[in-house]
Design an enzyme around this catalytic site. Structure first.
Site, mmCIF file in Angstrom:
data_model
loop_
_atom_site.group_PDB
_atom_site.id
_atom_site.type_symbol
_atom_site.label_atom_id
_atom_site.label_comp_id
_atom_site.label_asym_id
_atom_site.label_seq_id
_atom_site.Cartn_x
_atom_site.Cartn_y
_atom_site.Cartn_z
ATOM 1 N N LYS A 198 35.402 36.088 36.319
ATOM 2 C CA LYS A 198 35.444 36.030 37.781
ATOM 3 C C LYS A 198 34.144 35.562 38.419
ATOM 4 C CE LYS A 198 37.057 39.788 39.655
ATOM 5 N NZ LYS A 198 37.324 41.246 39.638
ATOM 6 N N GLY A 371 26.359 45.492 33.582
ATOM 7 C CA GLY A 371 26.141 45.460 35.030
ATOM 8 C C GLY A 371 24.670 45.484 35.401
#
Ligand code: ADP
Ligand code: MG
Length: 395
Positions: A198, A371
């Site tokens: 994404k 992350g």
């Protein structure tokens, strides 16, 4: 430059040290399925034990949402850690309860105690000051070696530093050293490769690396949105319609710097055993979807990597979980190794792909933080890092 105090700068002899580790590891049938993160903490843990510290460890595991979930207990991790360390490891089935406090009190230098999953307590994610203070009572010094959790301001990563002097462990230091150089002092030519599913997850990283790198290579599902922004038909490929405008902006800003796939491996279904063929990116038929970069693209990307001095890679080039569509990712991993540049890899799936390709040992640094590495490369301040003592602070 790493400007925080590390465990080298603090005297731990005869003291109780609370260490936040990242033991968020995959479990299978009640056993640790991948101990990479546990092994990554060993240099810090051995150092502290050798220096005469009694070590209380805390970590989260999975997403128990503030409740006790037996399947997410850290007990299997304690068992694995005991096999890896030459020091005794105890485990308590509470995070801050009386049992944990009693066990910590009895702990001797050179011994380890692992507390139960911090996320069994809702106060962990809420960064509750009362809970953080209770955690802080387990040590006289706090050490953060959990780079993978440093982008979260939770009680065990940030709140606790309000009550204890806080220093970085070796893993934290190493991660920030490698990733920090990418941002502050990259060697040139510097090539960034971004892939994965994404765009919306990685837009910040693309923007940040776009002006730092000499070349920006985009592959994986992300590339589809850029190709769609150029007006190409993508069939049933993963395309983020709402990001097409952003992709168009980036394309015009980047100019020649940005490289996209020129051919793709397409499939007639999103399945491991789908029919597949190679087509130019201009020729994706309706009903088909791009699941990997094609061989001409591999050559194009390989050529762009030649003579580079630094490579940063985040995100696979295709659906590498299906062997049939793993070749592009594998070939780019090999090209990164072959070009001889210093290579820094971030992202959980990219790290898995590198391991799958058997190339981990040939890469300068494979980040343990998904992350956290992304947010760091975006240029964001990580709360768990900001909370550590500055190098020149007086103790
Ligand atoms: P990382 O964890 O390394 O940051 P991401 O989580 O962003 O990487 O992306 C990894 C995922 O992207 C993988 O599950 C992979 O299957 C998927 N992916 C890569 N290429 C494509 C594609 N062309 N179509 C759909 N999914 C893709
Ligand atoms: Mg991922």
């Amino acid at each position: 430059m790493f400007d925080k105090k590390t465990i080298r700068d603090v005297d731990v002899n005869g003291r109780r040290v609370l260490v936040r580790v990242d033991f968020n590891v995959p479990l299978k049938d009640g056993l640790v399925a991948d101990d990479t993160r546990i092994k990554a903490a060993l240099p810090t843990l051995n150092f502290l034990a050798k220096r005469g510290a009694a070590v209380v460890l805390c970590s989260h595991l999975g997403r128990p949402k503030g409740k006790v979930v037996p399947g997410l207990s850290l007990k299997p991790v304690a068992d694995r850690l005991a096999e890896l360390l030459d020091y005794p490891v105890k485990f308590v089935s509470t995070t801050i309860g009386p049992e944990a406090q009693a066990a910590a009190k009895e702990l001797k230098p050179g011994q380890f105690l692992l507390l139960e999953n911090t996320r069994f307590q809702p106060e962990e994610k809420g960064n509750d000051p009362d809970f953080a203070e209770k955690l802080a009572k387990f040590g006289e010094i706090y050490v953060d070696d959990a780079f993978g959790s440093a982008h979260r301001a939770h009680a065990s990563t940030e709140g606790v530093t309000k009550y204890l002097p806080a220093a970085a462990g070796f893993l934290m230091e190493k991660e920030l050293d490698y990733l920090g150089r990418v941002l502050d002092a990259p060697e040139h030519p510097f090539v960034a490769i971004i892939g994965g599913a994404k765009i919306s997850d990685k837009i910040g990283v693309v923007e940040s690396l776009l002006w730092r790198a000499d070349r920006l290579i985009i592959g994986g599902g992300m590339a589809n949105t850029f190709l769609a922004a150029k007006g190409l038909a993508m069939g049933d490929s993963l395309v983020e319609r709402e990001s097409i405008e952003t992709a168009r902006d980036l394309l015009s800003q980047a100019g020649e710097k940005l490289l996209l796939p020129i051919d793709s491996v397409i499939a007639d279904a999103f399945r491991a055993d789908a029919s597949s063929r190679v087509v130019a990116v201009e020729n994706v038929p309706e009903g088909w979807r791009i699941l990997d970069i094609g061989p001409k693209t591999v050559e194009r990307f390989r050529a762009a990597l030649e003579h580079s001095k630094l490579v940063v890679w985040n995100g696979p080039m295709g659906v590498f979980e299906f062997p049939k569509f793993a070749e592009g990712t594998r070939a780019i991993a090999q090209a990164i190794v072959d070009c001889g540049a210093e290579a820094v890899i971030g992202g959980g799936d990219s790290a898995a792909a590198i391991r799958q390709a058997g190339l981990v040992d040939k890469i300068s640094h494979v980040s343990t933080g998904g992350g956290a590495s992304l947010e760091f490369l975006e240029g964001k301040v990580l709360p768990g890092v900001a909370a550590l003592m500055d190098k020149d602070a007086r103790l």
